[in-house]
Design a protein around this motif. Structure first.
Motif, PDB file in Angstrom:
ATOM      1  N   THR A   1       0.795  -1.230   0.000  1.00  0.00           N
ATOM      2  CA  THR A   1       0.000   0.000   0.000  1.00  0.00           C
ATOM      3  C   THR A   1       0.826   1.278   0.000  1.00  0.00           C
ATOM      4  OG1 THR A   1      -0.164  -0.087   2.421  1.00  0.00           O
ATOM      5  CG2 THR A   1      -1.984  -1.063   1.154  1.00  0.00           C
ATOM      6  N   GLU A   2       1.982   1.260   0.655  1.00  0.00           N
ATOM      7  CA  GLU A   2       2.793   2.470   0.779  1.00  0.00           C
ATOM      8  C   GLU A   2       4.061   2.418  -0.075  1.00  0.00           C
ATOM      9  OE1 GLU A   2       3.324   3.238   4.993  1.00  0.00           O
ATOM     10  OE2 GLU A   2       1.351   2.354   5.341  1.00  0.00           O
ATOM     11  N   ASP A   3       4.067   1.571  -1.088  1.00  0.00           N
ATOM     12  CA  ASP A   3       5.241   1.426  -1.948  1.00  0.00           C
ATOM     13  C   ASP A   3       5.150   2.419  -3.101  1.00  0.00           C
ATOM     14  OD1 ASP A   3       7.417   0.704  -3.430  1.00  0.00           O
ATOM     15  OD2 ASP A   3       6.926  -1.425  -3.521  1.00  0.00           O
ATOM     16  N   ASP A   4       5.537   3.645  -2.829  1.00  0.00           N
ATOM     17  CA  ASP A   4       5.472   4.685  -3.852  1.00  0.00           C
ATOM     18  C   ASP A   4       6.450   4.423  -4.999  1.00  0.00           C
ATOM     19  OD1 ASP A   4       3.515   5.989  -2.397  1.00  0.00           O
ATOM     20  OD2 ASP A   4       4.970   7.215  -1.310  1.00  0.00           O
ATOM     21  N   TRP A   5       7.502   3.664  -4.754  1.00  0.00           N
ATOM     22  CA  TRP A   5       8.456   3.324  -5.822  1.00  0.00           C
ATOM     23  C   TRP A   5       7.792   2.446  -6.878  1.00  0.00           C
ATOM     24  CZ3 TRP A   5      13.371   4.887  -6.737  1.00  0.00           C
ATOM     25  CH2 TRP A   5      13.977   5.640  -5.740  1.00  0.00           C
ATOM     26  N   ALA A   6       6.896   1.587  -6.442  1.00  0.00           N
ATOM     27  CA  ALA A   6       6.298   0.622  -7.362  1.00  0.00           C
ATOM     28  C   ALA A   6       4.909   1.016  -7.843  1.00  0.00           C
ATOM     29  CB  ALA A   6       6.241  -0.751  -6.697  1.00  0.00           C
ATOM     30  N   ASP A   7       4.275   1.992  -7.210  1.00  0.00           N
ATOM     31  CA  ASP A   7       2.937   2.448  -7.609  1.00  0.00           C
ATOM     32  C   ASP A   7       1.917   1.309  -7.507  1.00  0.00           C
ATOM     33  OD1 ASP A   7       0.714   3.718  -8.689  1.00  0.00           O
ATOM     34  OD2 ASP A   7       1.428   3.553 -10.750  1.00  0.00           O
ATOM     35  N   PRO A   8       1.449   1.002  -6.302  1.00  0.00           N
ATOM     36  CA  PRO A   8       0.537  -0.123  -6.132  1.00  0.00           C
ATOM     37  C   PRO A   8      -0.742  -0.034  -6.964  1.00  0.00           C
ATOM     38  CG  PRO A   8       0.712   1.158  -4.096  1.00  0.00           C
ATOM     39  CD  PRO A   8       1.736   1.688  -5.039  1.00  0.00           C
ATOM     40  N   VAL A   9      -1.284   1.149  -7.146  1.00  0.00           N
ATOM     41  CA  VAL A   9      -2.486   1.277  -7.993  1.00  0.00           C
ATOM     42  C   VAL A   9      -2.137   0.904  -9.428  1.00  0.00           C
ATOM     43  CG1 VAL A   9      -4.194   2.880  -8.910  1.00  0.00           C
ATOM     44  CG2 VAL A   9      -3.574   2.991  -6.497  1.00  0.00           C
ATOM     45  N   GLY A  10      -1.020   1.411  -9.923  1.00  0.00           N
ATOM     46  CA  GLY A  10      -0.571   1.084 -11.275  1.00  0.00           C
ATOM     47  C   GLY A  10      -0.264  -0.397 -11.451  1.00  0.00           C
ATOM     48  N   GLU A  11       0.319  -1.003 -10.413  1.00  0.00           N
ATOM     49  CA  GLU A  11       0.608  -2.446 -10.481  1.00  0.00           C
ATOM     50  C   GLU A  11      -0.685  -3.248 -10.601  1.00  0.00           C
ATOM     51  OE1 GLU A  11       4.724  -3.241  -8.096  1.00  0.00           O
ATOM     52  OE2 GLU A  11       2.923  -2.972  -6.884  1.00  0.00           O
ATOM     53  N   TYR A  12      -1.678  -2.873  -9.805  1.00  0.00           N
ATOM     54  CA  TYR A  12      -2.963  -3.573  -9.866  1.00  0.00           C
ATOM     55  C   TYR A  12      -3.614  -3.394 -11.244  1.00  0.00           C
ATOM     56  CZ  TYR A  12      -7.764  -4.893  -9.174  1.00  0.00           C
ATOM     57  OH  TYR A  12      -8.998  -5.485  -9.332  1.00  0.00           O
ATOM     58  N   LEU A  13      -3.640  -2.167 -11.727  1.00  0.00           N
ATOM     59  CA  LEU A  13      -4.256  -1.907 -13.038  1.00  0.00           C
ATOM     60  C   LEU A  13      -3.517  -2.634 -14.157  1.00  0.00           C
ATOM     61  CD1 LEU A  13      -5.047   1.900 -12.630  1.00  0.00           C
ATOM     62  CD2 LEU A  13      -6.674  -0.020 -12.556  1.00  0.00           C
ATOM     63  N   ALA A  14      -2.192  -2.666 -14.090  1.00  0.00           N
ATOM     64  CA  ALA A  14      -1.408  -3.363 -15.118  1.00  0.00           C
ATOM     65  C   ALA A  14      -1.671  -4.863 -15.061  1.00  0.00           C
ATOM     66  CB  ALA A  14       0.077  -3.070 -14.931  1.00  0.00           C
ATOM     67  N   THR A  15      -1.749  -5.418 -13.864  1.00  0.00           N
ATOM     68  CA  THR A  15      -2.031  -6.845 -13.727  1.00  0.00           C
ATOM     69  C   THR A  15      -3.421  -7.165 -14.261  1.00  0.00           C
ATOM     70  OG1 THR A  15      -0.603  -6.933 -11.774  1.00  0.00           O
ATOM     71  CG2 THR A  15      -2.118  -8.763 -12.093  1.00  0.00           C
ATOM     72  N   SER A  16      -4.398  -6.335 -13.926  1.00  0.00           N
ATOM     73  CA  SER A  16      -5.771  -6.538 -14.414  1.00  0.00           C
ATOM     74  C   SER A  16      -5.837  -6.453 -15.936  1.00  0.00           C
ATOM     75  CB  SER A  16      -6.714  -5.500 -13.806  1.00  0.00           C
ATOM     76  OG  SER A  16      -6.799  -5.673 -12.428  1.00  0.00           O
TER      77      SER A  16
END
Length: 108
Positions: free
Chosen positions: A43-58
């Motif tokens: 949730t707090e991994d600003d380096w990896a962008d958790p929202v972007g990671e979820y959207l990319a995986t989806s």
């Protein structure tokens, strides 16, 4: 650019021009199909962008489904940029469910 050793020199030409990149993260994740895909996020991994990671995986999931492979996993845990016990528990559960033991070599 931070961590230049992680990228080719040409990638630096896209600094401050990310929208001009010819591909996006979901293209890279989709290119793994038909291999299994697992993304661990925090949730707090600003380096990896958790929202972007979820959207990319989806977004990559559709390519995996087309190839009759729904072996895609994702988890989001509290915390920052690290890989800890909770992450490994999720990853090992995914592997146990989706990786076949064929007598010594592992395939996904």
């Amino acid at each position: 650019m931070r961590f230049p050793a992680w990228f080719t020199p040409r990638f630096a030409t896209y600094a401050s021009r990310e929208d001009d990149l010819p591909i996006d993260q979901h293209h890279l994740l989709a290119a793994l199909a038909p291999r299994s895909l697992y993304v661990a996020s925090a949730t707090e991994d600003d380096w990896a962008d958790p929202v972007g990671e979820y959207l990319a995986t989806s977004a990559a999931l559709s390519a995996h489904r087309v190839l009759a492979n729904a072996r895609v996993g994702y988890h989001l845990r509290p915390g920052g940029h690290s890989l800890g016990e909770e992450d490994w528990e999720h990853i090992l559960t995914f592997l146990a469910r989706h990786v076949k033991d064929d007598g010594g070599s592992r395939t996904c």
